[in-house]
Design an enzyme around this catalytic site. Sequence first.
Site, PDB file in Angstrom:
ATOM      1  N   GLY A 203       0.839  -1.190   0.000  1.00 30.06           N
ATOM      2  CA  GLY A 203       0.000   0.000   0.000  1.00 30.06           C
ATOM      3  C   GLY A 203       0.866   1.229   0.000  1.00 30.06           C
ATOM      4  O   GLY A 203       2.084   1.152   0.151  1.00 30.06           O
ATOM      5  N   SER A 204       0.208   2.363  -0.223  1.00 28.44           N
ATOM      6  CA  SER A 204       0.988   3.579  -0.129  1.00 28.44           C
ATOM      7  C   SER A 204       0.147   4.640   0.530  1.00 28.44           C
ATOM      8  O   SER A 204      -1.086   4.623   0.440  1.00 28.44           O
ATOM      9  CB  SER A 204       1.447   4.027  -1.513  1.00 28.44           C
ATOM     10  OG  SER A 204       0.335   4.177  -2.336  1.00 28.44           O
ATOM     11  N   GLY A 205       0.796   5.527   1.236  1.00 27.91           N
ATOM     12  CA  GLY A 205       0.051   6.534   1.976  1.00 27.91           C
ATOM     13  C   GLY A 205       0.706   7.878   1.812  1.00 27.91           C
ATOM     14  O   GLY A 205       1.485   8.079   0.888  1.00 27.91           O
TER      15      GLY A 205
ATOM     16  N   ASP B  20      -4.778  10.234  13.105  1.00 29.15           N
ATOM     17  CA  ASP B  20      -5.131   9.815  11.751  1.00 29.15           C
ATOM     18  C   ASP B  20      -5.782   8.440  11.771  1.00 29.15           C
ATOM     19  O   ASP B  20      -5.431   7.560  11.002  1.00 29.15           O
ATOM     20  CB  ASP B  20      -3.884   9.824  10.855  1.00 29.15           C
ATOM     21  CG  ASP B  20      -4.260   9.802   9.372  1.00 29.15           C
ATOM     22  OD1 ASP B  20      -5.442  10.068   9.049  1.00 29.15           O
ATOM     23  OD2 ASP B  20      -3.383   9.510   8.545  1.00 29.15           O
TER      24      ASP B  20
ATOM     25  N   LYS C 165       8.015  -0.084   5.775  1.00 27.01           N
ATOM     26  CA  LYS C 165       7.448   1.207   5.408  1.00 27.01           C
ATOM     27  C   LYS C 165       8.580   2.131   4.986  1.00 27.01           C
ATOM     28  O   LYS C 165       9.412   2.520   5.801  1.00 27.01           O
ATOM     29  CB  LYS C 165       6.704   1.775   6.611  1.00 27.01           C
ATOM     30  CG  LYS C 165       6.053   3.082   6.347  1.00 27.01           C
ATOM     31  CD  LYS C 165       5.060   3.384   7.440  1.00 27.01           C
ATOM     32  CE  LYS C 165       4.450   4.752   7.229  1.00 27.01           C
ATOM     33  NZ  LYS C 165       3.547   5.104   8.306  1.00 27.01           N
TER      34      LYS C 165
ATOM     35  N   GLY D 109       4.786   7.736   2.065  1.00 27.02           N
ATOM     36  CA  GLY D 109       5.631   6.710   1.486  1.00 27.02           C
ATOM     37  C   GLY D 109       4.867   5.459   1.113  1.00 27.02           C
ATOM     38  O   GLY D 109       3.646   5.478   0.981  1.00 27.02           O
ATOM     39  N   THR D 110       5.611   4.381   0.966  1.00 22.27           N
ATOM     40  CA  THR D 110       5.027   3.136   0.496  1.00 22.27           C
ATOM     41  C   THR D 110       5.359   2.011   1.462  1.00 22.27           C
ATOM     42  O   THR D 110       6.373   2.054   2.155  1.00 22.27           O
ATOM     43  CB  THR D 110       5.593   2.773  -0.884  1.00 22.27           C
ATOM     44  OG1 THR D 110       6.866   3.386  -1.010  1.00 22.27           O
ATOM     45  CG2 THR D 110       4.701   3.240  -1.982  1.00 22.27           C
TER      46      THR D 110
END
Length: 786
Positions: A511-513, A627, A532, A516-517
């Site tokens: 996944g990526s946010g 978050d 991460k 970063g990834t």
Amino acid sequence: MVIGVPFVLHVIIGVIPREIGNLHKLEILYLQFNQLSGSIPEELFNISTLAEVSIARNSLSGSLPSSSGYWRTNLELLNLAGNNIGGVIPTSISNSSFLKRLYLNYNKFSGQIPNSLGDLRHLEVLVLSNNSLSSPHLSIFASLASCTSLIEIKLENNPLNAALPEYIANLSTSIINFYLDRCDIRGQIPLGIGNLSNLNTLSLSRNDLTGSVPTTLCNLHILQRVNLAYNRLSRPLPECLCKLPELGLVDLSYNRISGFIPSCIGNATSLRNIYLNSNRITNIPMSLWSLKDLLVLHLSNNSLVGSIPPELGKLKAITSIILSRNHLSGSIPSTVGDLQNLLYLSLAFNELQGSIPDSLGKMISLESANLSNNILSGTIPKSLESLRYLKNFNVSFNRLEGEIPSEGPFLNFTSQSFMGNEELCGGLLFRPCMTRSFHHSRRSKLLLIILVSLGAAVMVLGSIIVFMLRRRRNRNIPTQAESFATTTPARISYIEIERATQGFDQCNLLGSGGFGTVYKGMFANGMTLAIKVFNLQIEGALKSFDAECEVLRNLRHRNLTKVISSCTNLDFKALLLEYMPNGSLEQWLHSDDRFLNMIQRLDIMIDVAFALEYLHHGYETVVVHSDLKPSNVLLDEKLVGYVSDFGLTKLLGEGESIAHTKTLATMGYIAPEYGSVGLVSRRCDVYSYGIMLMETFTRKRPYDEMFDENLSMRSWVCNSVPAMPEDIIDVTLMEPEKTHFQEKLHCVSSILELALHCTTESPNERLNMIEVLANIKKIKLEFLCK
Ligand SMILES: *[C@@H]1O[C@H](CO)[C@@H](O)[C@H](O)[C@H]1NC(C)=O
Ligand SMILES: *[C@@H]1O[C@H](CO)[C@@H](O)[C@H](O)[C@H]1NC(C)=O
Ligand SMILES: *[C@@H]1O[C@H](CO)[C@@H](O)[C@H](O)[C@H]1NC(C)=O
Ligand SMILES: *[C@@H]1O[C@H](CO)[C@@H](O)[C@H](O)[C@H]1NC(C)=O
Ligand SMILES: *[C@@H]1O[C@H](CO)[C@@H](O)[C@H](O)[C@H]1NC(C)=O
Ligand SMILES: *[C@@H]1O[C@H](CO)[C@@H](O)[C@H](O)[C@H]1NC(C)=O
Ligand SMILES: *[C@@H]1O[C@H](CO)[C@@H](O)[C@H](O)[C@H]1NC(C)=O
């Protein structure tokens, strides 16, 4: 897009007009949860196209048409539950030969249950509970034998007044739920019950059943709940019950079960609720204490002897232990303090000795403790003052002495909690404790004399020793950072990470946010980790890395992702985290091929609440996640939830409860005060948690296109709870087994109400995480207990 105001609460009153019969093409009629009165016009049942009718929970009276000519409909669903409709259930109802689900519960139907129901070849659900129906010799079960799609039979609370016939075995093996509580059923449970091989719930409580629990019950390999409470069943429990792999609830309370609980019970690891109170049981086998997922153990009012072993502390999940009114002896093991989820403890009316263990003060969830009528001695530990949920406390009629604690919950306890202990004193209502006793003053006088006589020389020597000790201590106590280092393996190099991810290959991308990834990496030593990688080109990424390191380095909790190691070079920063094979809550909620049931969703949200409660209240500095959203809740192989991604986390300093920030969290989940003026506090997390609760049980994202400035997720939920929660609940949650509809509805209603209390506009009106956790645990308990 939503047009109009479909979520405003309407209540329809008055009668259903006769003219409804003119709607010759009517197929579906839903009028449940209104205040309709009068009788249902007969004409309705002459509409041949009619397929689904639900007028449940109104105030309808009258009776159903029975003369021939009616009921030649396409009806598949008829739900008239919760009205005052009387008379007989017409035989001709079976001319609606497509009928699948028939709910006539909570009405005033009387007379015989028509055997013609057996003609309904498609019948799946038959719910006739809470009426005044009968069925001579229970012949209805002979007729229903031809209904080969039956899933659920519920006839509770009807005066059936008969013995269960052996031909119950002829019923379709498709039956999953069978409820016949409070039906004046007598005699033995027929062996034929063991032929209903798909039975999931068997409930025959409050009848007059005799004999033993039949061993054929053990043929029911997916049996989950057995409720045979309030009968006259006798003899020991059959040992083969241990072999039922799904058995979760056994309620045999108020019977005459004697002898031993089988020692194999430790193998029945699926057990969650054991109710065996008010029987004649003489032992608790050692293996029972190894049931680490057990939630409820009720064994009061039996003939238990022996002591409670320290292994009690292994019941890590337990919320309720009631062992009162037995002959238990020995002392209360101090491991009782390990029961961190326990809400109710009763050991009253036994022969327990020794003192109340100090560790009782560690049982942070405890709401009720009854230790009365034993032979306990010593003082009431002061540690109990920290039990902030303790509401009921009783140590009456023991041999306790000394001062009663006076802080915390003890502010509210009356002398009723401490009666019959001659030597207790202090507290708020008891006789005052005598000031400094004779012993004390004599001892201190002696000490004074020695000190004076030894003189200054000793004092000099003493200060030298103290000085040396201090120096040594300073050297030996590691700082927190150091102790972290010792528990973490050495840093991992960039090369190793590159190899583990096959050169950051797309197929390893998890996944990526924002910053970063995340990759999946398989390391040479066989370990699989999540990696991460922070994109340092993005502004704030470095800060995010630092924040996350800071948080994960110091925090340890079952429901927080663990950082295994990190890799940091000048231009490459990565965190190595535990790999979560089941992805995120987001993926589970919004994909079509995965499904979480009620309990799984509840458990995950409880996990999240545990983590937040720890972050907010359990650690020396207040930690605000900032978050929270379903994609930041990861799930391990057992679907245990872990809060992850601490990139935006704020550590609030001492005395600080609010911080200002410019970093933006994810839209939809953020609290209004955070979005508008950038105020971060614990209450922001509570808000996000509330939104997540709504999403988890409605399967709607807060940024779904149906929401806009006129209708927020919160107002949408607010409009439907508590009156019409079924309009907004995730349908897949109700679908797979349409059973326990009401229980689920009630549970989700409570959850959504809790969610509303988490998301109030004003932060000060929101609950805190301690309250949220206590509430959601209670909701789960209520759901499991019926
Ligand atoms: C039901 O409707 C049919 C016509 O659709 C009519 O012939 C019949 O008389 C009606 N039955 C009753 C009992 O009203
Ligand atoms: C179905 O309708 C026919 C015709 O009105 C009637 O004779 C028969 O009794 C009905 N069947 C049942 C099971 O009531
Ligand atoms: C139950 O089924 C058996 C055959 O499996 C049959 O002989 C018996 O008559 C049936 N009993 C009833 C009451 O239908
Ligand atoms: C019930 O099960 C027993 C043993 O498995 C079998 O002998 C019997 O025929 C079954 N009865 C019915 C009605 O299926
Ligand atoms: C529990 O199960 C294991 C293996 O399935 C068996 O060896 C053991 O004897 C069982 N324990 C008891 C107490 O029955
Ligand atoms: C005492 O009881 C009151 C009212 O029931 C409650 O509001 C308060 O929090 C309690 N105090 C403590 C210390 O438990
Ligand atoms: C504590 O137990 C005693 C004796 O069983 C009872 O009389 C008393 O009412 C109880 N006190 C409270 C506060 O429940």
